[in-house]
Design an enzyme around this catalytic site. Structure first.
Site, PDB file in Angstrom:
ATOM      1  N   ASP A   2       4.389   2.791  10.318  1.00  0.00           N
ATOM      2  CA  ASP A   2       4.703   1.646   9.916  1.00  0.00           C
ATOM      3  C   ASP A   2       5.664   0.808  10.741  1.00  0.00           C
ATOM      4  O   ASP A   2       6.984   1.258  10.633  1.00  0.00           O
ATOM      5  CB  ASP A   2       4.980   2.041   8.390  1.00  0.00           C
ATOM      6  N   ARG A  51       8.936  -8.848   3.742  1.00  0.00           N
ATOM      7  CA  ARG A  51       7.933  -8.350   4.420  1.00  0.00           C
ATOM      8  C   ARG A  51       6.696  -9.313   4.548  1.00  0.00           C
ATOM      9  O   ARG A  51       5.728  -8.973   5.425  1.00  0.00           O
ATOM     10  CB  ARG A  51       7.341  -6.977   4.018  1.00  0.00           C
ATOM     11  N   LYS A  76      -2.616  -5.196   4.881  1.00  0.00           N
ATOM     12  CA  LYS A  76      -2.273  -4.613   3.820  1.00  0.00           C
ATOM     13  C   LYS A  76      -1.449  -5.374   3.016  1.00  0.00           C
ATOM     14  O   LYS A  76      -1.028  -6.470   3.417  1.00  0.00           O
ATOM     15  CB  LYS A  76      -1.381  -3.074   3.816  1.00  0.00           C
ATOM     16  N   HIS A  77      -1.305  -5.202   1.438  1.00  0.00           N
ATOM     17  CA  HIS A  77      -1.998  -4.180   0.716  1.00  0.00           C
ATOM     18  C   HIS A  77      -2.794  -4.798  -0.253  1.00  0.00           C
ATOM     19  O   HIS A  77      -2.592  -5.201  -1.060  1.00  0.00           O
ATOM     20  CB  HIS A  77      -0.735  -3.579  -0.220  1.00  0.00           C
ATOM     21  N   HIS A 101       5.989   3.103  -5.006  1.00  0.00           N
ATOM     22  CA  HIS A 101       6.594   4.281  -4.782  1.00  0.00           C
ATOM     23  C   HIS A 101       7.095   5.138  -6.029  1.00  0.00           C
ATOM     24  O   HIS A 101       7.076   6.234  -6.143  1.00  0.00           O
ATOM     25  CB  HIS A 101       7.606   4.320  -3.801  1.00  0.00           C
ATOM     26  N   ASP A 158      -3.274   3.711   0.600  1.00  0.00           N
ATOM     27  CA  ASP A 158      -1.907   3.623   0.882  1.00  0.00           C
ATOM     28  C   ASP A 158      -1.548   5.298   0.426  1.00  0.00           C
ATOM     29  O   ASP A 158      -2.374   5.976  -0.345  1.00  0.00           O
ATOM     30  CB  ASP A 158      -0.968   2.854  -0.215  1.00  0.00           C
TER      31      ASP A 158
END
Length: 433
Positions: A141, A210, A240-241, A253, A325
């Site tokens: 990444d 991001r 992504k995503h 996460h 992912d």
């Protein structure tokens, strides 16, 4: 006299023969046209090498033969992307390559403490892979901004949100090109970038800067240029995503996000950048762990046939490689058995299962997938579909296990500085908080 008559007759016969040949050729081309070389294909699509791949839906005979001679262990290995431990090779990393024949390795920040160490680690894994039939994917990444994992004191590239404020497609392309040169210098061949999520929810804890911005136009145009910049340097880019992480309010996460949008609502916002990037030649798509109850009440997007096959494959028309992912995120492990989740993901249409952390979880995924094939829950034909796409991608980018040379940090920083100076952009400044 007779000589002249014979010359006339021979001329007529030759003329009729030539006309017949031309008519046969025209009819043959009409029934079996050759593919146009310059329509809808980039230079990257016309790969030279040991195997020529005409297009994604027509694998070459060489790839078919290779798959026919692969064991099930080798096939399932290609469908896995594994994380590793520490900063130097150990017996577990070696087993992932030699025994389980994984198709790819992801490096996390904890695996890299210097350029020399990183290159040595990657080279050692390449050497371990020499007895296997296929080269390894090496992924990282490296998005720029706060998601910049390469070690060694590189100048920090700006965040996507800053790139979005400049809104210059040429700059986005050059950023993609720079990112490609950076990851390639360390030995990587995949960058899990660019992010094509639209930053539509200000409370989003995971996307934020991001993203290139709040509009589909901005995200699509700049994201696609970054994609093309990466591809221009022969690095596999990963959009992504999917199907869009921008409107989530929790971090996958830590827990499973839910987006209560219908397909029509997604088509008006989240799906637009992905749809356009697919049309522009995206080679790899990463599936997010997001619950979309109006589309699939039972499974998150990374395990959902409605999302992966019906939406991404059939409706959008994507036939490239689909990777999940990280399956060790709490969005999955907090709600599913990781082995069963991997099986559901493959049944749903994923090609590669990523297990970015925990050796034992990776082995569980591999063993559960193998058992699902043995029990008939997943057909070998379904496995072969994914392996074909993976091998086509490795061939398209002419991957091999050539060892990487020493990283020249000074040269890379001069490259970064020249691009930032050209567009009058400041490097990203990491927060001290």
């Amino acid at each position: 006299m007779y000589k002249k008559i014979w010359l006339v007759i021979l001329s007529i016969i030759f003329g009729l023969t030539l006309i017949s040949v031309l008519l046969i050729k025209i009819e043959s081309e009409k029934n079996d046209p050759l593919p146009p070389e310059n329509v809808g294909h980039s230079d990257a699509d016309r790969v030279s090498g040991k195997i020529t791949i005409p297009n994604q839906s027509d694998p070459s005979i060489a790839i078919r033969n290779l798959i026919d001679n692969m064991s099930m262990d080798e096939k399932i290995g290609q469908m896995t992307f594994a994380g590793i431990s520490g900063t130097e090779p150990d017996s577990l990393a070696e087993r992932l390559v030699t025994d389980y024949k994984v198709g790819g390795i992801i490096f996390n920040k904890k695996n890299m403490d210097s350029p020399v160490q990183t290159v040595d680690y990657i080279n050692s894994l390449k050497l371990k892979n020499q007895n296997n039939k296929l080269p390894l994917f090496f992924g990282i990444d490296q998005e720029g901004g706060r998601i910049s994992k390469l070690p060694g004191g590189l100048i920090n590239l700006p965040t996507n949100i800053e790139i979005g404020k400049l809104n210059n497609p040429s700059f986005s392309f050059e950023i993609g090109s720079v990112l490609a040169k950076l990851v390639s210098a360390y030995g990587f061949n995949i960058n899990f970038a660019p992010v094509l999520d639209v930053n539509s929810n200000p409370e989003n804890p995971i996307i934020g800067d991001r993203s290139f911005g709040k509009t589909t136009k901005l995200v699509s145009e700049l994201g696609i240029q970054t994609l093309k910049g990466l591809q221009s340097e022969r690095i596999i880019a990963t959009i992504k995503h999917f199907p869009g992480h921008g409107d989530t309010s929790v971090d996958s996460h830590l827990e499973l996000p839910t987006v209560n949008k219908s397909l029509k609502e997604l088509e008006k916002l989240e799906l637009i950048p992905f749809n356009r990037a697919v049309n522009e030649g995206a080679d790899m798509v990463m599936i997010a762990h997001i619950m979309l109850p109006k589309i699939d009440q039972d499974y998150p997007s990374s395990l959902s046939k409605a999302v992966i096959t019906e939406l991404l494959r059939n409706k959008i028309g994507y036939d490239g490689v689909i990777i999940t992912d990280d399956m060790t995120m709490k969005a999955i492990t907090g709600n599913f058995d990781i082995g069963s989740a991997a099986v559901e993901s493959i049944k749903a249409g994923s090609d590669i299962i990523m297990v970015a952390h925990d050796y034992e979880k990776m082995i569980k995924v591999i063993s559960t997938l193998k058992k699902a094939v043995e029990d008939g829950e997943i057909s070998e034909e379904r496995i072969d579909e994914s392996v074909t796409r993976i091998l086509q991608l490795k061939e398209k980018y002419e991957l091999d296990d050539t060892l990487t040379e020493k990283v020249n940090i000074s040269k890379l920083n001069n490259l970064i500085k020249s691009v930032l100076d050209k567009y009058h952009v400041e490097p990203y400044q990491k927060s001290l908080n």
